[in-house]
Scaffold this active site. Structure first.
Site, PDB file in Angstrom:
ATOM      1  N   GLY A 378      53.340  54.954  18.737  1.00 49.22           N
ATOM      2  CA  GLY A 378      53.521  55.631  20.040  1.00 49.22           C
ATOM      3  C   GLY A 378      52.459  54.234  20.688  1.00 49.22           C
ATOM      4  N   GLY A 381      47.717  51.060  23.417  1.00 46.36           N
ATOM      5  CA  GLY A 381      46.894  51.630  23.898  1.00 46.36           C
ATOM      6  C   GLY A 381      46.188  52.593  24.126  1.00 46.36           C
ATOM      7  N   LYS A 384      46.138  52.629  18.105  1.00 49.18           N
ATOM      8  CA  LYS A 384      46.649  52.513  16.783  1.00 49.18           C
ATOM      9  C   LYS A 384      46.040  51.259  15.753  1.00 49.18           C
ATOM     10  CE  LYS A 384      50.939  51.523  18.623  1.00 49.18           C
ATOM     11  NZ  LYS A 384      50.292  51.634  20.254  1.00 49.18           N
ATOM     12  N   THR A 385      45.662  50.497  16.444  1.00 51.71           N
ATOM     13  CA  THR A 385      45.028  49.317  15.344  1.00 51.71           C
ATOM     14  C   THR A 385      43.817  50.112  15.710  1.00 51.71           C
ATOM     15  OG1 THR A 385      45.692  47.742  17.301  1.00 51.71           O
ATOM     16  CG2 THR A 385      44.514  47.078  16.079  1.00 51.71           C
ATOM     17  N   SER A 701      68.423  62.508  27.605  1.00 53.77           N
ATOM     18  CA  SER A 701      67.316  64.235  28.174  1.00 53.77           C
ATOM     19  C   SER A 701      67.651  64.255  29.668  1.00 53.77           C
ATOM     20  CB  SER A 701      65.865  63.428  27.306  1.00 53.77           C
ATOM     21  OG  SER A 701      65.452  62.225  28.539  1.00 53.77           O
ATOM     22  N   LYS A 744      55.495  64.050  28.442  1.00 52.44           N
ATOM     23  CA  LYS A 744      56.683  64.621  30.069  1.00 52.44           C
ATOM     24  C   LYS A 744      55.860  65.851  30.615  1.00 52.44           C
ATOM     25  CE  LYS A 744      61.199  63.620  28.447  1.00 52.44           C
ATOM     26  NZ  LYS A 744      62.722  63.933  27.432  1.00 52.44           N
TER      27      LYS A 744
END
Length: 861
Positions: A378, A381, A384-385, A701, A744
């Site tokens: 991802g 910030g 995840k950690t 995209s 998005k």
């Protein structure tokens, strides 16, 4: 040597051996030549000579048939064969020799025993093959012995020194006795012959005829040789003295140990050894590891503490004793505790937390055997950690974080071999030593930031680490002992999945960690970020408060990211401002609103991308995914008179350029169906531009957006400014699925857009969106480009409303089209649509799928 009854030279052959009887008369003026690479024969010395060249063999046989006299001359260039030698190729002075014995060896070569007679000077060459030379005999000159007496004495002294220093002399001329005193020239020749000198030195000496001249040259050579030998002996003596000193110190040290043992005293080295031995005895180790440790302990005991090897061995033993081979923490295995910890530390991320709870539940039921390895992917910030740290807390395990960003050496993972100076284990083993347990939660952070170099590929070293089938015998290059990593819970993190090598990506289970919505950021700021910043800056809730409007303004105008790092920094700046005022004596609490942010943080750092104010031709709103979250972009298309060229600007990647080409090709292929003039493309140039040109852009995209902009430009139809779209376009006009849908949609909401077009195959992604994200946002799905045009373009051109005029008779092949009228009949003629013709099914064409409109997430309940 035998003489015949007349005392004349003669030869006898007996058993393949030729025995010669030399003459006692003077030397001839014409001699057969024997070329020599190394002329090492001097007067009165007998040397064996090997003869291999056919011409040289003939010279030997001719000399035996004549008078057994040969002339030996040294050649200047040893690489030149004897067949092509000229007078210039020889040194001018050689040696006349008497052949005493000749025999033929098994391989056909000749062995010659010859004795030096006198120096001879070459006057010229004669005969075929230049094998015969005209020579002048150089007799030994008469000399006054008293005039060279001091030279003879000095030569004897120096030669004696050299004989003492060098044990490799073949013979010592001084041992011939006092007879040499009467022949100083012969003495000089014998000394030069005895010394191991270069061939050029001896050949140049041979050319010296005067006795005093030869003695002077001899002294120069002896002096240089004695100096070299003395320098070499000094070096040898110094090395030997150092070795003897070390042996002496070792011997004294052993004696000291024995004395201290008798007295009952122990030195520090013995104490350290005993301490290691006690630790080894108490340490629980696998059998293979204990055997290796005991072997190293024996080596340590035999090695002196002053030796460099002593420190290497001791360091290795300490690593063995410090590693948690069989030490492990006990897991909590309480899902309610895990759920509480995850909800306490992280707001939102419901999908990720659900997957982590499933992961922990399976480990609880199966005992953790060969569980999958999770990889959290991802934007920066998003937590995840901290998710990995929360999992460690929920399980009651130690937490170890290993940053892989910038790692480009395989030794960082596997360590260095002990043969290298300063070798250490890899980061993996070092982390286990720090954790002091063999089952920690190991977070491998920034997996996509690794690289490779000439020193190896660290991602290849991780293949064994992250494979549950083989990581139970992981071997570090430094330890060279198998360590069981199957109990370690590995969690990986990355920002971009595509940057992870394929073999490594195949070994992990990817869990997408999406960015936060506006509401999630506001809640995270209130629950977690602001209290932490107040604590860090010594403030309380009474000292600083931020209104909901101020917090929303802070998030919208001063941050633009998928995570919360920049938001944390902005809250820290607000807290520092409050800390300064409190430190100055202002005890009144502060309440920060939207207007106060301009004073504290300055003007807004990010201007929000808003939708266009009014419909425009050739301007379409697209949606893009970035590493920092989602964003909107305006694709602009303009036309100008030209020759059908297409320009693409905005720092576009290869994939996006290919999408633009596919969009143009599809539009041109259906131009007549949409009522567009095909000749327009030949007489106009098209320029497609995506603003923010300093930012690289890539991906497929934007294909739908590019095609819509081109159709709007060519048809002159305006595009609705409140509609944003994303999707890949194919050459058949199909809208293909894309990624990053959540990011998005977040970007669309930030820009105030109410309608969004996404591919029909991305409809399943909407079911996983939070309800607050879809609230007030109308999302439509499209299967083909026609579906997009009906929603986004005002008075969109209607496709497939054409009339195909049949021929009078069926056409079997092109040869039946004889007239221009027949060809014109096949052309597709656009017509104005009538009410009865609006249904494409009436023409036998496939029916376009209707547009699906999703008002809110409640439609899926």
């Amino acid at each position: 040597m035998k003489l015949d009854e007349y005392g004349k030279p003669s030869a006898e052959m007996s058993g393949g051996e030729l025995v010669l009887k030399p003459d006692v008369v003077g030397l001839p003026s014409q001699m057969d030549i024997l070329p020599m690479v190394d002329l090492n024969i001097f007067p009165q010395l007998v040397y064996p000579i090997s003869v291999e060249n056919p011409e040289a063999k003939l010279a030997v046989h001719r000399s035996v048939d004549k008078n057994s006299i040969l002339a030996l001359f040294a050649v200047r260039n040893p690489d030149v064969g004897p067949d092509g030698l000229t007078e210039e190729d020889y040194f001018p002075v050689g040696m006349a020799v008497m052949i005493h014995k000749v025999w033929e060896t098994e391989n056909g070569n000749l062995k010659v025993v010859a004795q030096g007679l006198s120096r001879v000077k070459m006057l010229g060459l004669r005969g075929e093959g230049n094998g015969v030379a005209l020579v002048e005999t150089l007799p030994e000159p008469q000399v006054d012995h008293e005039s060279v007496r001091h030279l003879v004495l000095e030569a004897k002294r120096l030669f004696g020194q050299m004989a003492d220093l060098s044990p490799v002399l073949p013979f010592n001329p001084i041992q011939f006795g006092a007879g040499l005193d009467e022949k100083p020239g012969l003495m000089a020749d014998l000394m030069m012959a005895a010394m191991p000198l270069k061939r050029i030195v001896k050949a140049e000496y041979m050319a010296l005829t005067g006795v005093e001249e030869r003695l002077t040259r001899l002294l120069e050579v002896l002096t240089a040789e004695v100096e070299n030998l003395e320098a070499g002996r000094a070096v040898t003596k110094r090395i030997k003295d150092n070795m003897d000193q070390r042996h002496r110190e070792m011997h004294l040290r052993e004696q000291l140990k024995a004395i201290e043992a008798e007295l009952g005293d122990e030195d520090e080295e013995s104490s350290d050894y005993d301490e290691l031995a006690e630790r080894l005895e108490a340490k629980q180790l696998p059998d293979e590891v204990r055997e290796a440790a005991e072997k190293e302990m024996k080596r340590l005991k035999r090695t002196s503490s002053h030796s460099a090897e002593h420190g290497v061995i001791r360091n290795y033993i300490e690593w063995i004793l410090d590693l948690p081979w069989m030490e492990a923490t006990e897991d909590i295995n309480d899902l309610s505790v895990a759920r509480e910890v995850l909800d306490r530390d992280h707001y939102g991320l419901e999908k990720v937390k659900k997957r982590l709870l499933e992961f922990l539940a399976v480990r609880k039921l199966t005992g953790g055997a060969k569980s999958p390895i999770l990889c959290l992917v991802g934007p920066p910030g998003v937590g995840k950690t901290s998710l990995g740290r929360s999992v460690a807390e929920a399980l009651g395990r130690e937490f170890v974080r290993l940053s892989l960003g910038g790692v480009r050496d395989e030794a960082e993972i596997r360590g260095h071999r002990r043969t290298y100076v300063g070798a250490m284990p890899g980061r993996l083993i070092s982390g286990l030593k720090k954790a002091k347990s063999n089952n920690p939660v190991f977070l491998l952070d920034e997996l996509d930031k690794m690289t490779f170099s000439a020193m190896g590929d660290p991602s290849a070293a991780l293949l064994e680490v992250l494979d549950p089938e083989q990581n139970d015998t992981f071997s570090d290059h430094y330890m060279e002992l198998p360590f069981d990593l199957s109990n370690v819970l590995f969690i990986l993190t990355a920002n971009v999945l595509e940057n992870i090598p394929g073999p490594l990506r195949d070994r992990v289970e990817v869990v997408d960690v999406s960015g936060y919505t506006m509401e999630e950021k506001l809640e995270i700021a209130k629950r977690h970020l602001l209290p932490k910043e107040l604590e860090r800056h010594g403030l309380s809730a009474d000292d600083l408060a931020i209104t909901p409007e101020g917090l929303r303004e802070l998030v919208e105008s001063y941050t633009r990211e998928a995570g919360c790092r920049d938001l944390t920094r902005r809250l820290g700046a607000v807290a520092r401002d409050a800390a300064v005022k409190k430190a100055e004596g202002n005890e009144e609490g502060q309440t920060i609103g939207p207007k106060d942010l301009n004073t504290i943080l300055g003007p807004p750092r990010h201007m929000r991308e808003l939708k266009a104010a009014k419909p425009q031709v050739g301007v379409v709103t697209g949606l893009a995914w970035t590493a920092a979250g989602g964003d909107i972009l305006f694709i602009e298309a303009v036309a100008m008179p030209g020759k059908g060229q297409v320009s693409l600007t905005g720092q576009l990647g290869e994939v996006m350029q290919e999408s633009a080409k596919a969009a143009i090709s599809y539009v041109r292929s259906r131009a007549m169906e949409w009522g567009l003039d095909p000749e327009w493309f030949k007489s106009h140039d098209i320029h497609l531009h995506i603003p923010q040109g300093a930012i690289p852009k890539d991906g497929p995209s934007a294909g739908v957006t590019l095609a819509t902009a081109i159709i709007s430009l060519v048809s002159g139809k305006k595009v609705r400014p409140d509609v944003a779209m994303t999707g890949e376009i194919s050459l058949r006009g199909l809208v293909l699925p894309v990624g990053g849908v959540k990011e998005k949609l977040l970007a669309a909401r930030r820009a105030g857009i109410k309608k969004v077009m996404i591919p029909e195959k991305n409809q399943a992604d909407l079911m996983e969106m939070p309800a607050e994200l879809l609230k007030g946002l109308k999302v439509s799905t499209a299967k083909t480009l026609d579906d997009v045009l009906k929603v986004a373009v005002i008075d969109a051109p209607v496709g497939r409303n054409v009339v195909r005029q049949p021929l009078a008779a069926p056409v079997q092949d092109d040869s039946q089209l004889n007239s221009q009228d027949d060809w014109e009949a096949l052309r597709i003629q656009p017509v104005q649509p009538r009410e009865s013709e609006l249904n494409p099914a009436s023409f036998g064409l496939p029916v376009t799928a209707p547009v699906t409109v999703l008002e809110t997430a409640s439609n899926f309940n």
